[in-house]
Each structure stands twice: as C-alpha cells, then as structure tokens.
Scaffold this active site. Structure first.
Site, PDB file in Angstrom:
ATOM      1  N   ARG A  54      15.040 -24.457  -7.750  1.00  0.00           N
ATOM      2  CA  ARG A  54      16.435 -23.977  -7.854  1.00  0.00           C
ATOM      3  C   ARG A  54      17.078 -23.970  -6.468  1.00  0.00           C
ATOM      4  NH1 ARG A  54      17.622 -18.692  -8.129  1.00  0.00           N
ATOM      5  NH2 ARG A  54      15.734 -18.216  -9.284  1.00  0.00           N
ATOM      6  N   TYR A 107      41.077 -30.874 -16.867  1.00  0.00           N
ATOM      7  CA  TYR A 107      40.087 -31.006 -17.938  1.00  0.00           C
ATOM      8  C   TYR A 107      40.024 -29.699 -18.742  1.00  0.00           C
ATOM      9  CZ  TYR A 107      35.488 -30.983 -20.091  1.00  0.00           C
ATOM     10  OH  TYR A 107      34.462 -30.846 -20.987  1.00  0.00           O
ATOM     11  N   ASP A 179      39.046 -32.071  -7.906  1.00  0.00           N
ATOM     12  CA  ASP A 179      38.119 -32.705  -8.843  1.00  0.00           C
ATOM     13  C   ASP A 179      38.440 -34.201  -8.834  1.00  0.00           C
ATOM     14  OD1 ASP A 179      36.935 -33.835 -11.116  1.00  0.00           O
ATOM     15  OD2 ASP A 179      37.072 -31.979 -12.264  1.00  0.00           O
ATOM     16  N   LYS A 204      30.001 -38.816 -15.301  1.00  0.00           N
ATOM     17  CA  LYS A 204      30.926 -39.919 -15.571  1.00  0.00           C
ATOM     18  C   LYS A 204      30.588 -41.132 -14.688  1.00  0.00           C
ATOM     19  CE  LYS A 204      32.832 -37.044 -18.460  1.00  0.00           C
ATOM     20  NZ  LYS A 204      32.485 -35.721 -18.070  1.00  0.00           N
TER      21      LYS A 204
END
Ligand code: PLP
Length: 389
Positions: A54, A107, A179, A204
């Site tokens: 992590r 989005y 973004d 994407k």
C-alpha cells in the site's frame, strides 16, 4: 525441514543478480525489513523504502516514474482507479468549510463525489463553465482552495481555458487540478501551463486496451507527498498486475495516440458533412468552441468525437445497434472503437431538462474512435447512419 516448512520456504530465489530487461510484476504485499528501512520509516521517509505494497511497490514505482516523465512533473502516484485519484486529491486539500470551483461539465462520478463531500463534509462548491475564466475567478471566495476542471470535458469536450486563471490562482494560493484523461499526456501537459496536479483515469488511453482499472496523479514532489499520505490512509492501492500492464501500455502511448488523433479527426470531418448529423464536436475542427486555443495548446485532439444524430435518443440507439465493428460500451480510450449515449450512461441521473441545459441534447452520441483502419470505421458509421443491414 518438514513438509509444511519446505512448502513455504524452499524455492526462495535471490533477486540480487537478476537483471530482467523489463520491469517484472512484484506480486508481493510486503518486503523484508532491515535497520535502514526502520530508520527511514521512523524519519517519515516511508515512501523511499519498500515496506508494504500500500505504501509502495517497485512495479508501481516504474509506472509512477514514467508518468512523471510523460506529464513533465517531479513525481507521480498510481492508484487503483481514476476515482481513487480524484478522491485522494480532494481529501488532501479540502477541509470542512473550504470552497472549490468546478464545473457541471465533469465526469459524472467526479460530480457525484463532490456532491457527497458537500453533503457529508461541509465542503462548499461553485460551478462555472470551464471555458469562461472570468466566471471561475468571480466564483472564487476567500475560502477557495481548489479549481478542478477537465482539460476537455466528458462528454462535450469543452476546454478548460486555464491560462486565464493561473495568475489569479497563484496569487491566492488556490491549487489548480486538471483531469487530463481525454487528451492524454501525449496531446497536452497541463503542468506546463500552470496546473499544480494532473489526474488521469489510466483505465482509458494510458491503459489503452480496456483490460485494467487504474488512476494516476502527477505533480511536484511536495504535492505528491501530501497526496500520498491521504492515499495511504484511504487505501486505493493499484495492484501490481495492473501496474505491470500499464507500464507495458505506456511504451506505445505515442503510437496509439497518433493514430487516435488521425482517425478521430477524419471521422469528425466526415460526420460534419453527413446529412443525418446535426452537429459534431472535436477539438481540431474549425467550429470547435475554441479552435485557436486547441491548435496552439494541443498536439492533437485525441480519440473522442461527440455528435448529435438527427431524430433524438431513439434514432441514436438505432444507430448504435446497427454498428458492426464499433461496439456499444460505457468506457473509452481503448484500441477498439466504442460508442455510447450519455443519456443512459454517464448522465443517466439527470433529467432531460438538466441534460439539455448542459448541452447534452437528445441524440447526443459519444464515440471513442479506436486505432483500427479508418476506412473500416467510416464504412461502419456510414452503413449504420443509412440504416443498412
Ligand atoms: N475522469 C474522467 C474524465 C473519466 O472519464 C473517468 C471515467 O470514465 C474517471 C475520471 C474515473 O475513472 P475510473 O473509471 O478509472 O475510476
């Protein structure tokens, strides 16, 4: 050693002399500790040593370094999804009572998270158009901590004219978060135009093959260190396999994006001339919102083309179902061409009027142009628009 001990401890190879050509998958959740690692951890340098996946993982680190290089940032942080990236950034910089300026041209998942933060954590939010810098500046208050916009928006490809707000944001200590998912770092680098942090849904174009979910945040060492602390607490860890796939994909990003740019431009030009199409949005065509801005700032327009088919949503659905090569799916940015309609995917939660107010008129289609032969993509679109079998 008895059976169980042998099963667990035999076959432990040393990595010391191993020199693979590529970055392997370090599919491990933790690492052996030593005095140097304890020291670094106790001194707050937990990100510089391998302790626990992590906190850090070598396969992930390889992608972070590559992404920092491609976006022109000092450092980067890989997370498990684009939403993990948005959440890690918003939770780092916003406290109850703080204010942010963003846009409804965002989005849907990001909008959902922002309204959740408004409701649950007392964050104040103003919405402005991304291509009206004066409106963004007017919306700012003494409590404003963030401007958060997409470099071109989902799904109407509206540009964030950041040049007009950078000086103001600097003076007021407001962080600019961009973004950059739709353009990719090949076409635009927001950090070079004054952004503080860049976010991607790596699901994407960066991944590019519709086979992984990931997100990335790029910025200065100082900002990434701050976001890393939030991220370690929240826990949206990118798994080593996705990082491996992503690192492999990034090696061909330039080749894929060049082809996406060419194919999408061609598709946009053909659609513009088609009698069954009412309007087309693409950054590199003349009637784009800000054609000069796009040409001077973007290397290419990316693979997304948004257009309105005459006859509304029903005709749009009929068109999508007639397509043979282009597949009906919600995501985007892969090598294969995909199509969807915002009214029953990204913007299903809005009413017709709300969608119309944003400019998402009935019949709006979002096309993710892939890197197939453009003649085949065009022939598929043509036969579906004509209604042929
Ligand atoms: N940002 C943009 C512009 C997106 O299009 C998406 C997803 O569609 C996201 C963020 C969220 O990314 P993810 O689905 O990887 O969480």
């Amino acid at each position: 050693m008895r059976f169980a001990t042998k099963a667990i401890h035999s076959g432990e190879i040393s990595l010391e002399k191993l020199k693979p050509v590529i970055t392997p998958i370090f599919q491990t959740s933790n690492y052996l500790l030593d005095d140097e690692i304890y020291k670094a951890f106790l001194e707050g340098r937990g990100r510089d040593v391998w302790i626990y996946t992590r906190h850090g993982n070598p396969t992930r680190r390889a992608v972070e370094e590559k992404m920092a290089a491609l976006e022109g940032g000092e450092d980067a942080l890989m997370v498990s999804s684009g939403m993990g990236a948005v959440a890690s950034v918003l939770f780092t910089y916003l406290r109850p009572g703080d204010h942010m300026v963003t846009s409804k041209h965002l989005y849907g998942g990001s909008l959902g998270l922002i309204s959740m933060m408004e409701e649950r954590f007392g964050i104040k939010v103003s919405y402005s158009l991304p291509d009206h810098p004066e409106g963004i500046i007017d919306a700012a208050t003494s409590e404003t901590k963030l401007f958060f916009f997409e470099s071109i928006s989902n799904p109407l490809l509206r540009p964030f004219l950041m040049d007009g707000v950078v000086e103001f944001a600097r003076k007021r200590g407001i962080k600019i978060i961009v973004d950059n998912t739709f353009l990719s770092p090949y076409n635009f680098n927001p950090l070079q135009h004054g952004a503080d942090l860049v976010i991607h849904s790596a699901t994407k174009y960066l991944g590019g093959h519709s086979d992984l979910l990931a997100g990335v945040i790029v910025g200065s060492k100082e900002d990434i260190e701050m976001v890393w602390k939030t991220y370690v607490a929240l826990g949206p860890t990118a798994d080593p396999l996705s990082c491996f796939l992503l690192e492999r994909s990034l090696k061909t990003l330039h080749v894929r994006m060049e082809r996406h740019n060419l194919n999408a431009l061609e598709v946009a030009r053909v659609l513009e001339e088609h009698p069954k199409v009412e309007w087309v949005i693409y950054p590199m065509v003349n009637n784009y919102y800000e054609a000069d801005y796009a040409r001077s700032h973007f290397r290419g327009g990316g693979g997304m083309v948004t257009f309105k088919i005459k006859g509304g949503n029903e005709e749009g659905m009929r068109f999508m179902r007639k397509l043979k090569i282009i597949k009906e799916a919600a995501s985007l940015g892969g090598v294969e061409s995909l199509v969807s309609m915002p009214f029953n995917t990204s913007h299903y939660a809005l009413s017709d009027e709300e969608r119309r107010a944003l400019g998402i008129e009935p019949g709006t289609i979002r096309l993710s142009v892939g890197i197939e032969d453009v003649e085949d993509i065009l022939a598929d679109i043509d036969q579906a628009l004509e209604g042929g079998e």
